[in-house]
Design a protein around this motif. Structure first.
Motif, short mmCIF file in Angstrom:
data_model
loop_
_atom_site.label_atom_id
_atom_site.label_comp_id
_atom_site.label_asym_id
_atom_site.label_seq_id
_atom_site.Cartn_x
_atom_site.Cartn_y
_atom_site.Cartn_z
N ALA A 90 0.82 -1.22 0.00
CA ALA A 90 0.00 0.00 0.00
C ALA A 90 0.85 1.27 0.00
CB ALA A 90 -0.95 0.00 1.19
N GLU A 91 1.94 1.27 0.72
CA GLU A 91 2.80 2.46 0.80
C GLU A 91 3.42 2.80 -0.55
OE1 GLU A 91 4.07 5.82 2.40
OE2 GLU A 91 2.83 4.39 3.47
N THR A 92 3.89 1.79 -1.27
CA THR A 92 4.48 2.02 -2.59
C THR A 92 3.43 2.54 -3.56
OG1 THR A 92 6.16 0.32 -2.25
CG2 THR A 92 5.68 0.93 -4.53
N VAL A 93 2.28 1.90 -3.59
CA VAL A 93 1.20 2.33 -4.50
C VAL A 93 0.75 3.75 -4.16
CG1 VAL A 93 -1.14 1.82 -5.28
CG2 VAL A 93 0.51 -0.05 -4.98
N LYS A 94 0.65 4.06 -2.87
CA LYS A 94 0.27 5.41 -2.45
C LYS A 94 1.32 6.42 -2.94
CE LYS A 94 -0.46 8.28 1.60
NZ LYS A 94 -0.28 8.41 3.02
N ARG A 95 2.59 6.08 -2.78
CA ARG A 95 3.66 6.98 -3.21
C ARG A 95 3.61 7.20 -4.73
NH1 ARG A 95 7.76 9.99 -2.63
NH2 ARG A 95 9.87 9.52 -3.28
N ILE A 96 3.35 6.17 -5.48
CA ILE A 96 3.22 6.31 -6.93
C ILE A 96 2.10 7.27 -7.27
CG2 ILE A 96 2.53 5.11 -9.05
CD1 ILE A 96 4.01 2.62 -7.91
N HIS A 97 0.97 7.15 -6.60
CA HIS A 97 -0.19 7.99 -6.89
C HIS A 97 0.02 9.45 -6.50
CE1 HIS A 97 -3.01 5.26 -8.72
NE2 HIS A 97 -2.65 4.34 -7.84
N GLU A 98 1.02 9.74 -5.68
CA GLU A 98 1.32 11.12 -5.34
C GLU A 98 1.79 11.91 -6.56
OE1 GLU A 98 4.22 10.97 -2.21
OE2 GLU A 98 2.79 10.15 -0.77
N ASP A 99 2.28 11.21 -7.58
CA ASP A 99 2.81 11.87 -8.77
C ASP A 99 1.82 11.85 -9.93
OD1 ASP A 99 5.04 13.17 -10.17
OD2 ASP A 99 4.96 11.38 -11.43
N HIS A 100 0.62 11.37 -9.74
CA HIS A 100 -0.39 11.31 -10.80
C HIS A 100 0.14 10.53 -12.01
CE1 HIS A 100 -2.53 14.21 -8.40
NE2 HIS A 100 -1.48 15.01 -8.44
N PRO A 101 0.37 9.25 -11.82
CA PRO A 101 0.95 8.45 -12.91
C PRO A 101 -0.02 8.31 -14.08
CG PRO A 101 0.11 7.02 -11.20
CD PRO A 101 -0.01 8.44 -10.67
N SER A 102 0.54 8.14 -15.25
CA SER A 102 -0.28 7.85 -16.42
C SER A 102 -0.71 6.39 -16.41
CB SER A 102 0.49 8.16 -17.70
OG SER A 102 0.79 9.53 -17.76
N GLY A 103 0.10 5.55 -15.75
CA GLY A 103 -0.22 4.13 -15.66
C GLY A 103 0.70 3.44 -14.67
N ILE A 104 0.28 2.26 -14.23
CA ILE A 104 1.08 1.44 -13.33
C ILE A 104 1.03 0.00 -13.84
CG2 ILE A 104 1.41 0.58 -10.98
CD1 ILE A 104 -0.15 3.01 -9.98
N LEU A 105 2.19 -0.61 -13.95
CA LEU A 105 2.29 -2.02 -14.28
C LEU A 105 3.07 -2.71 -13.17
CD1 LEU A 105 3.21 -1.76 -18.07
CD2 LEU A 105 1.04 -2.58 -17.12
N PHE A 106 2.67 -3.94 -12.85
CA PHE A 106 3.34 -4.70 -11.81
C PHE A 106 4.17 -5.80 -12.44
CE2 PHE A 106 -0.29 -2.76 -9.73
CZ PHE A 106 0.31 -2.21 -8.61
#
Length: 124
Positions: A90-106
């Motif tokens: 959750a912490e990593t995903v939250k941190r990614i969303h702080e930058d308004h990503p265009s997309g996320i792949l795992f």
């Protein structure tokens, strides 16, 4: 935007992953304008090449991470960033969303997943 003119910056501190992404992008018809293993190198290459897209790993070598690099890149050149991460915490995903990503792949990312996400983000 045509694929042939689309410059993609690959940022990952694992050389094999960066190479696999580069090969996959080339097979899709994209040009890889550079690869970086650190946030500082990613920012430098983004300023030099002004990519159409950045594939950004979250965890990088050095003190700054991929989110830090994406923020700095956005400050100078608004570029879509697709974050690639092996962590679903959750912490990593939250941190990614702080930058308004265009997309996320795992990770692991399959070529068809990569291509679909790039096409979605770039509107191809």
């Amino acid at each position: 935007m045509t694929i042939e003119k689309t410059c993609v910056l690959v940022v990952d501190d694992e050389q094999l992953i960066a190479l696999a992404l580069t090969i996959a992008l080339n097979d899709m018809g994209f040009t890889v304008c550079g690869t970086a293993a650190t946030a500082a190198k990613a920012v430098e290459l983004a300023r030099t090449h002004r990519p159409s897209l950045v594939l950004m790993d979250v965890r990088l070598k050095g003190q700054a991470d991929g989110v830090d690099a994406a923020r700095e890149i956005h400050d100078t050149h608004p570029t879509p960033v697709i974050f690639i991460t092996g962590s679903r915490d959750a912490e990593t995903v939250k941190r990614i969303h702080e930058d308004h990503p265009s997309g996320i792949l795992f990770k692991p990312v399959l070529p068809n997943q990569l291509e679909a996400e790039i096409n979605r983000v770039l509107g191809l």
